[in-house]
Design an enzyme around this catalytic site. Structure first.
Site, PDB file in Angstrom:
ATOM      1  N   ASP A 138       0.832  -1.211   0.000  1.00  0.00           N
ATOM      2  CA  ASP A 138       0.000   0.000   0.000  1.00  0.00           C
ATOM      3  C   ASP A 138       0.864   1.257   0.000  1.00  0.00           C
ATOM      4  O   ASP A 138       0.366   2.357  -0.220  1.00  0.00           O
ATOM      5  CB  ASP A 138      -0.968   0.007   1.200  1.00  0.00           C
ATOM      6  CG  ASP A 138      -0.276   0.004   2.558  1.00  0.00           C
ATOM      7  OD1 ASP A 138       0.954  -0.181   2.611  1.00  0.00           O
ATOM      8  OD2 ASP A 138      -0.970   0.177   3.579  1.00  0.00           O
ATOM      9  N   TYR A 163      12.017   2.822  -1.534  1.00  0.00           N
ATOM     10  CA  TYR A 163      11.356   1.508  -1.495  1.00  0.00           C
ATOM     11  C   TYR A 163      10.005   1.567  -2.209  1.00  0.00           C
ATOM     12  O   TYR A 163       9.739   0.795  -3.134  1.00  0.00           O
ATOM     13  CB  TYR A 163      11.162   1.044  -0.044  1.00  0.00           C
ATOM     14  CG  TYR A 163      10.155  -0.096   0.093  1.00  0.00           C
ATOM     15  CD1 TYR A 163      10.412  -1.346  -0.475  1.00  0.00           C
ATOM     16  CD2 TYR A 163       8.937   0.081   0.764  1.00  0.00           C
ATOM     17  CE1 TYR A 163       9.485  -2.391  -0.366  1.00  0.00           C
ATOM     18  CE2 TYR A 163       8.018  -0.955   0.873  1.00  0.00           C
ATOM     19  CZ  TYR A 163       8.296  -2.183   0.310  1.00  0.00           C
ATOM     20  OH  TYR A 163       7.380  -3.208   0.408  1.00  0.00           O
TER      21      TYR A 163
HETATM   22  N1  LIG Z   1       6.178  -6.915   5.109  1.00  0.00           N
HETATM   23  C1  LIG Z   1       5.121  -6.174   4.802  1.00  0.00           C
HETATM   24  O1  LIG Z   1       4.496  -5.589   5.692  1.00  0.00           O
HETATM   25  C2  LIG Z   1       4.646  -6.094   3.368  1.00  0.00           C
HETATM   26  C3  LIG Z   1       3.416  -5.483   3.115  1.00  0.00           C
HETATM   27  C4  LIG Z   1       2.948  -5.432   1.795  1.00  0.00           C
HETATM   28  C5  LIG Z   1       3.707  -5.967   0.760  1.00  0.00           C
HETATM   29  N2  LIG Z   1       4.915  -6.535   1.037  1.00  0.00           N
HETATM   30  C6  LIG Z   1       5.676  -7.105  -0.083  1.00  0.00           C
HETATM   31  O2  LIG Z   1       5.735  -8.509   0.124  1.00  0.00           O
HETATM   32  C7  LIG Z   1       6.965  -9.018  -0.363  1.00  0.00           C
HETATM   33  C8  LIG Z   1       7.666  -9.791   0.741  1.00  0.00           C
HETATM   34  O3  LIG Z   1       7.893  -8.944   1.853  1.00  0.00           O
HETATM   35  P1  LIG Z   1       8.607  -9.486   3.171  1.00  0.00           P
HETATM   36  O4  LIG Z   1       8.220  -8.596   4.274  1.00  0.00           O
HETATM   37  O5  LIG Z   1       8.400 -10.944   3.287  1.00  0.00           O
HETATM   38  O6  LIG Z   1      10.132  -9.199   2.798  1.00  0.00           O
HETATM   39  P2  LIG Z   1      11.456  -9.875   3.343  1.00  0.00           P
HETATM   40  O7  LIG Z   1      12.491  -8.817   3.253  1.00  0.00           O
HETATM   41  O8  LIG Z   1      11.217 -10.555   4.636  1.00  0.00           O
HETATM   42  O9  LIG Z   1      11.771 -11.016   2.261  1.00  0.00           O
HETATM   43  C9  LIG Z   1      12.229 -10.738   0.967  1.00  0.00           C
HETATM   44  C10 LIG Z   1      12.832 -12.031   0.400  1.00  0.00           C
HETATM   45  O10 LIG Z   1      13.262 -11.744  -0.939  1.00  0.00           O
HETATM   46  C11 LIG Z   1      14.561 -12.300  -1.135  1.00  0.00           C
HETATM   47  N3  LIG Z   1      15.254 -11.514  -2.158  1.00  0.00           N
HETATM   48  C12 LIG Z   1      15.681 -10.229  -2.072  1.00  0.00           C
HETATM   49  N4  LIG Z   1      16.295  -9.875  -3.220  1.00  0.00           N
HETATM   50  C13 LIG Z   1      16.234 -10.942  -4.052  1.00  0.00           C
HETATM   51  C14 LIG Z   1      16.668 -11.188  -5.385  1.00  0.00           C
HETATM   52  N5  LIG Z   1      17.338 -10.264  -6.091  1.00  0.00           N
HETATM   53  N6  LIG Z   1      16.428 -12.401  -5.936  1.00  0.00           N
HETATM   54  C15 LIG Z   1      15.771 -13.376  -5.223  1.00  0.00           C
HETATM   55  N7  LIG Z   1      15.361 -13.201  -3.952  1.00  0.00           N
HETATM   56  C16 LIG Z   1      15.567 -11.998  -3.385  1.00  0.00           C
HETATM   57  C17 LIG Z   1      15.233 -12.182   0.241  1.00  0.00           C
HETATM   58  O11 LIG Z   1      16.320 -13.084   0.365  1.00  0.00           O
HETATM   59  C18 LIG Z   1      14.060 -12.513   1.169  1.00  0.00           C
HETATM   60  O12 LIG Z   1      13.972 -13.902   1.397  1.00  0.00           O
HETATM   61  C19 LIG Z   1       7.767  -7.807  -0.856  1.00  0.00           C
HETATM   62  O13 LIG Z   1       7.618  -7.734  -2.243  1.00  0.00           O
HETATM   63  C20 LIG Z   1       7.112  -6.617  -0.171  1.00  0.00           C
HETATM   64  O14 LIG Z   1       7.218  -5.463  -0.964  1.00  0.00           O
HETATM   65  C21 LIG Z   1       5.403  -6.608   2.323  1.00  0.00           C
END
Ligand SMILES: NC(=O)c1ccc[n+]([C@@H]2O[C@H](COP(=O)([O-])OP(=O)(O)OC[C@H]3O[C@@H](n4cnc5c(N)ncnc54)[C@H](O)[C@@H]3O)[C@@H](O)[C@H]2O)c1
Length: 359
Positions: A138, A163
């Site tokens: 969001d 970001y």
């Molecule tokens: N955490 C939140 O509150 C939230 C909310 C909405 C959307 N999101 C989205 O959900 C997704 C996951 O978020 P999260 O909180 O689990 O993030 P996180 O940082 O915990 O996990 C990200 C994962 O992506 C992997 N990664 C990073 N760069 C990479 C690359 N170049 N190639 C392959 N793997 C790679 C990392 O090793 C990690 O395992 C993201 O796209 C984020 O934008 C997160």
């Protein structure tokens, strides 16, 4: 959902990705191919409960490596792609935006291209059923000015941080690959998640672990920033609903309807710990005495709030947890799994909020 699909998950060793992989392997017959670069936030220990399952495959792959991506598609012939791999921490993006542009923008481009080229080779039901679900945030909508406003799927993009700008760019690429090439995409924009296995740099695990360790609990600015919190397992159910029931080309906002100020989040966690761990208070009367206000992050958005009516009325999704029940489960999980967070904190990460100067 009786058919068995092969689901390619990117970022499946992260917080939300690992919850998704654990859910699919534990509750369905689908196969998961998890590709993850294993950056600082990726942790295979979060997947220990399902690692030996015959339906689970892991490959350490950077989504910016198009050669490896092509091979993964050719070898596994996925039916569905769920794209979560990203650099995800706002403070880190302010300190060093390049990795965010690389993974979130270029990486999404490489994944879209590999998916498009693979999709062109498909025929019949395999082609009809193929889906590419892009998991976004969001934060692409920026800041809400009035207390009565909510983010709708049509809200204008107005990202504030590197970001959120990189995630906004990736959303645009995904839509373009649908409109220009007919790739069957879906997009979700979700509010802040919390729950087990979240890397301790994010607000909720940070507060829990700082309190448990008797350290200061840093709160940005005056702590009045409002986020709409969603328990991670409710997000996972939403993603499954969107990928199996969503309309191709559509965007779905996902939120918990739990708008809470950051300072209130910290105080609620402290109150739970006062109850669960009074023996650890070490001379103070409440963990909330550890709360310390620190200099705000630049461009800190004041309020996010999601209108989730579309996914609720069109796909029948309903979150199971409210903030009270979800935060209790989360605090209990961290208390029962201290070795998980200890190992993370004994690595490079020392439970410091990044970009913070103490007042
Ligand atoms: N955490 C939140 O509150 C939230 C909310 C909405 C959307 N999101 C989205 O959900 C997704 C996951 O978020 P999260 O909180 O689990 O993030 P996180 O940082 O915990 O996990 C990200 C994962 O992506 C992997 N990664 C990073 N760069 C990479 C690359 N170049 N190639 C392959 N793997 C790679 C990392 O090793 C990690 O395992 C993201 O796209 C984020 O934008 C997160």
């Amino acid at each position: 959902m009786n058919k068995k699909y092969t689901i390619l998950v990117t970022g499946g060793a992260g917080f939300i990705g690992s919850a998704l992989v654990r859910h699919i392997i534990s509750n369905t017959d689908h196969k998961v191919v998890n590709i993850d670069k294993l950056t600082y936030s990726g942790n295979l220990e979060s997947l220990e409960s399902i690692t030996e399952d015959k339906n689970y495959i892991f490959e350490q792959v950077d989504i910016c490596n198009s050669k490896k991506l092509t091979r993964v598609f050719e070898e596994n012939k996925p039916d569905i792609v769920i794209h979560l791999a990203a650099e995800s921490h706002v403070d880190r993006s302010i300190d060093g935006p390049l990795e965010f542009i690389q993974t979130n923008v270029l990486g999404t481009y490489f994944l879209l291209e590999s998916s498009r080229i693979y999709f062109k080779t498909l025929q019949g039901p395999k082609k009809d059923n193929f889906r590419f679900l892009h998991v976004s945030t969001d934060e692409v909508y920026g800041d809400l000015k009035s207390n009565s406003d909510f983010f709708l799927e049509e809200t204008r993009y107005d990202p504030s941080s590197p970001y959120s700008a990189s995630k906004a760019s990736s959303d645009h690429l995904v839509r373009a690959w649908h409109r220009s090439y007919g790739l069957p995409v879906l997009i979700t924009n979700c509010s802040n998640n919390y729950g087990p296995y979240q890397f301790p740099e994010k607000l909720i695990p940070h507060v829990i672990l700082s309190a448990i360790n008797g350290k200061k609990i840093p709160i940005y600015g005056d702590g009045t920033q409002i986020r709409d919190w969603l328990f991670v397992e409710d997000h996972i159910h939403a993603l499954m609903d969107v990928v199996f029931k969503g309309v191709i080309g559509e965007t779905y906002n996902i939120g918990g309807n739990n708008e809470i100020q950051n300072i209130e989040v910290a105080k609620k966690i402290c109150a739970i710990l006062d109850n669960l761990m009074p023996e650890n208070l070490n001379g103070i009367s409440s963990y909330s005495e550890l709360i310390a206000y620190v200099e705000d992050r630049p461009g800190h958005d004041v309020r996010y709030a999601i209108d989730s009516n579309k996914i609720k009325s069109n796909l029948g999704w309903i979150p199971k947890e409210n903030f009270e029940s979800g935060i209790l489960k989360t605090v209990q999980w961290y208390l029962e799994n201290l070795s998980w967070s200890d190992r993370i904190q004994n690595g490079n990460y020392k439970l410091k909020r990044i970009g913070v100067n103490k007042k």
